[in-house]
Motif scaffolding. Structure first.
Motif, mmCIF file in Angstrom:
data_model
loop_
_atom_site.group_PDB
_atom_site.id
_atom_site.type_symbol
_atom_site.label_atom_id
_atom_site.label_comp_id
_atom_site.label_asym_id
_atom_site.label_seq_id
_atom_site.Cartn_x
_atom_site.Cartn_y
_atom_site.Cartn_z
ATOM 1 N N ALA A 151 -4.659 -11.216 -3.225
ATOM 2 C CA ALA A 151 -4.229 -10.308 -4.295
ATOM 3 C C ALA A 151 -2.968 -9.545 -3.901
ATOM 4 N N GLN A 187 2.427 0.292 -2.838
ATOM 5 C CA GLN A 187 1.651 0.380 -4.083
ATOM 6 C C GLN A 187 0.519 -0.639 -4.116
ATOM 7 N N ALA A 188 0.695 -1.773 -3.439
ATOM 8 C CA ALA A 188 -0.337 -2.828 -3.427
ATOM 9 C C ALA A 188 -1.349 -2.632 -2.304
ATOM 10 N N ALA A 242 6.740 -1.579 -3.308
ATOM 11 C CA ALA A 242 5.736 -2.515 -3.825
ATOM 12 C C ALA A 242 4.650 -2.792 -2.792
ATOM 13 N N LYS A 276 0.137 -11.888 -3.969
ATOM 14 C CA LYS A 276 0.433 -12.230 -5.355
ATOM 15 C C LYS A 276 1.130 -11.058 -6.044
ATOM 16 N N ALA A 277 0.614 -9.844 -5.842
ATOM 17 C CA ALA A 277 1.174 -8.655 -6.493
ATOM 18 C C ALA A 277 2.564 -8.302 -5.977
ATOM 19 N N VAL A 278 2.750 -8.351 -4.666
ATOM 20 C CA VAL A 278 4.018 -7.894 -4.088
ATOM 21 C C VAL A 278 5.099 -8.977 -4.133
#
Length: 116
Positions: free
Chosen positions: A22, A83-84, A80, A25-27
């Motif tokens: 996750a 934040q992740a 990022a 994928k997010a960053v």
């Protein structure tokens, strides 16, 4: 393209495979394909590879390799990462050739991100 005697694939440990998947994928926008409950292949990362479930983690202090990613906007990427759920282990610093920071992912692996 596969090239003779060139690095082709990386396999990395992940204590928390789901959180690691996750996070990347997010960053970084990586895509994943799972092969059973203990392995997840990543693509779209510059070089393909996979995360395997393991109790081990990578760090420069333990003599592990350091995977260094590139960013066109170092500050945005650092934000990022935070934040992740990533942890900044070395804030942005200058080195010959550019600037970079180091971070720890959800599986306690160390990575770096650099920019000119």
């Amino acid at each position: 393209m596969k090239e003779h005697h060139k690095i082709n694939y990386l396999e990395l440990p992940a204590k928390d495979l789901e959180a690691t998947r996750a996070f990347f994928k997010a960053v970084f926008g990586w895509q994943f394909v799972d092969y059973g409950p203990d392995y997840s292949c990543f693509t779209n990362g510059g070089m393909d590879g996979g995360f395997y479930r393991a109790d081990a983690s990578m760090s420069v202090a333990s003599g592990s390799l350091l995977m260094v990613l590139y960013s066109q906007d170092l500050i945005a990427t650092q934000n990022a990462v935070e934040q992740a759920g990533g942890r900044i282990s070395q804030p942005i610093f200058t080195f010959p050739g550019g600037r970079r920071f180091h971070f720890i992912d959800p599986s306690e692996n160390e990575y770096a991100v650099w920019s000119e």
